[in-house]
Write a protein that holds these residues in place. Structure first.
Motif, PDB file in Angstrom:
ATOM      1  N   LEU A 151      35.654   6.862  30.839  1.00  0.00           N
ATOM      2  CA  LEU A 151      34.738   5.793  30.428  1.00  0.00           C
ATOM      3  C   LEU A 151      34.834   4.580  31.362  1.00  0.00           C
ATOM      4  N   ASP A 152      36.041   4.249  31.821  1.00  0.00           N
ATOM      5  CA  ASP A 152      36.203   3.144  32.770  1.00  0.00           C
ATOM      6  C   ASP A 152      35.450   3.446  34.067  1.00  0.00           C
ATOM      7  N   TYR A 153      35.534   4.698  34.523  1.00  0.00           N
ATOM      8  CA  TYR A 153      34.806   5.074  35.736  1.00  0.00           C
ATOM      9  C   TYR A 153      33.302   4.926  35.503  1.00  0.00           C
ATOM     10  N   CYS A 154      32.825   5.415  34.367  1.00  0.00           N
ATOM     11  CA  CYS A 154      31.406   5.292  34.036  1.00  0.00           C
ATOM     12  C   CYS A 154      30.981   3.821  34.078  1.00  0.00           C
ATOM     13  N   ALA A 155      31.750   2.964  33.426  1.00  0.00           N
ATOM     14  CA  ALA A 155      31.427   1.538  33.398  1.00  0.00           C
ATOM     15  C   ALA A 155      31.433   0.937  34.807  1.00  0.00           C
ATOM     16  N   SER A 156      32.306   1.446  35.668  1.00  0.00           N
ATOM     17  CA  SER A 156      32.423   0.890  37.021  1.00  0.00           C
ATOM     18  C   SER A 156      31.223   1.232  37.902  1.00  0.00           C
ATOM     19  N   ILE A 157      30.519   2.330  37.618  1.00  0.00           N
ATOM     20  CA  ILE A 157      29.360   2.708  38.441  1.00  0.00           C
ATOM     21  C   ILE A 157      28.035   2.427  37.728  1.00  0.00           C
ATOM     22  N   TYR A 158      28.127   1.972  36.500  1.00  0.00           N
ATOM     23  CA  TYR A 158      26.933   1.661  35.709  1.00  0.00           C
ATOM     24  C   TYR A 158      26.301   0.357  36.168  1.00  0.00           C
ATOM     25  N   SER A 159      24.981   0.338  36.112  1.00  0.00           N
ATOM     26  CA  SER A 159      24.223  -0.915  36.230  1.00  0.00           C
ATOM     27  C   SER A 159      23.033  -0.792  35.296  1.00  0.00           C
ATOM     28  N   LYS A 160      22.522  -1.928  34.850  1.00  0.00           N
ATOM     29  CA  LYS A 160      21.435  -1.935  33.873  1.00  0.00           C
ATOM     30  C   LYS A 160      20.303  -1.020  34.340  1.00  0.00           C
ATOM     31  N   THR A 168      24.902  12.538  37.176  1.00  0.00           N
ATOM     32  CA  THR A 168      26.335  12.456  37.471  1.00  0.00           C
ATOM     33  C   THR A 168      27.121  12.848  36.229  1.00  0.00           C
ATOM     34  N   ILE A 169      27.954  13.863  36.378  1.00  0.00           N
ATOM     35  CA  ILE A 169      28.819  14.294  35.280  1.00  0.00           C
ATOM     36  C   ILE A 169      30.216  13.770  35.561  1.00  0.00           C
ATOM     37  N   ILE A 170      30.765  13.062  34.566  1.00  0.00           N
ATOM     38  CA  ILE A 170      32.073  12.425  34.714  1.00  0.00           C
ATOM     39  C   ILE A 170      33.074  13.127  33.805  1.00  0.00           C
ATOM     40  N   THR A 171      34.115  13.653  34.430  1.00  0.00           N
ATOM     41  CA  THR A 171      35.205  14.293  33.692  1.00  0.00           C
ATOM     42  C   THR A 171      36.515  13.878  34.359  1.00  0.00           C
ATOM     43  N   SER A 172      37.570  14.641  34.110  1.00  0.00           N
ATOM     44  CA  SER A 172      38.877  14.354  34.715  1.00  0.00           C
ATOM     45  C   SER A 172      39.115  15.292  35.883  1.00  0.00           C
ATOM     46  N   ASP A 173      39.978  14.869  36.805  1.00  0.00           N
ATOM     47  CA  ASP A 173      40.282  15.672  37.980  1.00  0.00           C
ATOM     48  C   ASP A 173      40.746  17.083  37.616  1.00  0.00           C
ATOM     49  N   PHE A 174      41.610  17.211  36.625  1.00  0.00           N
ATOM     50  CA  PHE A 174      42.151  18.524  36.249  1.00  0.00           C
ATOM     51  C   PHE A 174      41.100  19.421  35.580  1.00  0.00           C
ATOM     52  N   HIS A 175      40.019  18.867  35.112  1.00  0.00           N
ATOM     53  CA  HIS A 175      38.985  19.570  34.335  1.00  0.00           C
ATOM     54  C   HIS A 175      37.758  19.910  35.175  1.00  0.00           C
ATOM     55  N   THR A 184      42.495   7.973  14.087  1.00  0.00           N
ATOM     56  CA  THR A 184      41.867   6.702  13.696  1.00  0.00           C
ATOM     57  C   THR A 184      40.784   6.282  14.691  1.00  0.00           C
ATOM     58  N   GLY A 185      40.527   7.107  15.706  1.00  0.00           N
ATOM     59  CA  GLY A 185      39.475   6.812  16.672  1.00  0.00           C
ATOM     60  C   GLY A 185      39.919   6.106  17.932  1.00  0.00           C
ATOM     61  N   GLU A 186      41.225   5.897  18.089  1.00  0.00           N
ATOM     62  CA  GLU A 186      41.709   5.261  19.317  1.00  0.00           C
ATOM     63  C   GLU A 186      41.571   6.249  20.475  1.00  0.00           C
ATOM     64  N   LEU A 187      40.914   5.813  21.528  1.00  0.00           N
ATOM     65  CA  LEU A 187      40.657   6.684  22.674  1.00  0.00           C
ATOM     66  C   LEU A 187      41.934   6.961  23.464  1.00  0.00           C
ATOM     67  N   SER A 188      42.076   8.196  23.926  1.00  0.00           N
ATOM     68  CA  SER A 188      43.218   8.580  24.754  1.00  0.00           C
ATOM     69  C   SER A 188      43.061   7.999  26.157  1.00  0.00           C
ATOM     70  N   ASN A 189      44.140   8.046  26.927  1.00  0.00           N
ATOM     71  CA  ASN A 189      44.077   7.610  28.325  1.00  0.00           C
ATOM     72  C   ASN A 189      43.084   8.446  29.114  1.00  0.00           C
ATOM     73  N   ILE A 190      42.986   9.736  28.786  1.00  0.00           N
ATOM     74  CA  ILE A 190      42.023  10.608  29.463  1.00  0.00           C
ATOM     75  C   ILE A 190      40.609  10.098  29.202  1.00  0.00           C
ATOM     76  N   ALA A 191      40.299   9.823  27.942  1.00  0.00           N
ATOM     77  CA  ALA A 191      38.967   9.326  27.592  1.00  0.00           C
ATOM     78  C   ALA A 191      38.690   7.987  28.270  1.00  0.00           C
ATOM     79  N   LYS A 192      39.652   7.075  28.204  1.00  0.00           N
ATOM     80  CA  LYS A 192      39.451   5.745  28.800  1.00  0.00           C
ATOM     81  C   LYS A 192      39.237   5.823  30.306  1.00  0.00           C
ATOM     82  N   SER A 193      39.957   6.713  30.989  1.00  0.00           N
ATOM     83  CA  SER A 193      39.784   6.807  32.444  1.00  0.00           C
ATOM     84  C   SER A 193      38.365   7.261  32.783  1.00  0.00           C
TER      85      SER A 193
END
Length: 163
Positions: free
Chosen positions: A27-36, A104-111, A16-25
């Motif tokens: 995206l949350d990191y991306c949002a945390s380092i993003y600025s306009k 900057t490429i954002i992925t997961s630690d295991f990947h 149904t399009g609900e993001l997994s915890n992996i995806a959210k982590s």
């Protein structure tokens, strides 16, 4: 003025399009380092192993990032990929004509290890910073993912990369 480009690699979402915890982590990191003014590139199309929902994974990722404060005009085209190699191939097409001060490429630690191997091969000449966001997964799930990644890295090291 050269801008920084944040490239967020896709991850699973529900049918149904609900993001997994992996995806959210990621995206949350991306949002945390993003600025306009920083540019954001989301990857992820469809695939049995990560997205069988009606819309591309990147669409769900973009919506999530907009909710977190990323401005619509800072998004680049989607890389509608099916796997990590496809991520690199499709990202290359999008960024080849862009001049950036930092990639900057954002992925997961295991990947991360596999991502570095793949992107350094397919996108030679680009000076990427690779970020492996900590995964907050159950131990057994994380162990399965780590094992899968180790096997995939060994295959690349043994056989090279096919693309």
């Amino acid at each position: 003025m050269k801008k920084e480009v944040l490239i967020v690699l896709g991850a699973p979402n529900s049918p149904t399009g609900e993001l997994s915890n992996i995806a959210k982590s990621r995206l949350d990191y991306c949002a945390s380092i993003y600025s306009k003014g920083k540019r954001v590139l989301c990857t992820g199309g469809w695939g049995e192993h990560f997205n069988t929902a009606p819309e591309a994974h990147a669409v769900y990722a973009k919506r999530y990032l907009i909710e977190k404060g990323v401005f619509e005009e800072d998004f680049l085209a989607f890389a509608l990929s099916q796997n990590t190699v496809d991520d690199a191939i499709k990202v290359k097409k999008i960024i080849s004509n862009i001049t950036a001060s930092k990639w900057t490429i954002i992925t997961s630690d295991f990947h991360k290890e596999r991502v570095v191997l793949i992107f350094q091969e397919i996108l030679k000449g680009f000076d990427f910073t690779f970020t492996g966001v900590k995964s907050n997964l159950e131990n057994d799930h994380l162990e399965r993912l780590i094992k899968h990644e180790q096997e995939a890295v060994q295959l690349i090291l043994r056989n090279g990369l096919y693309y």
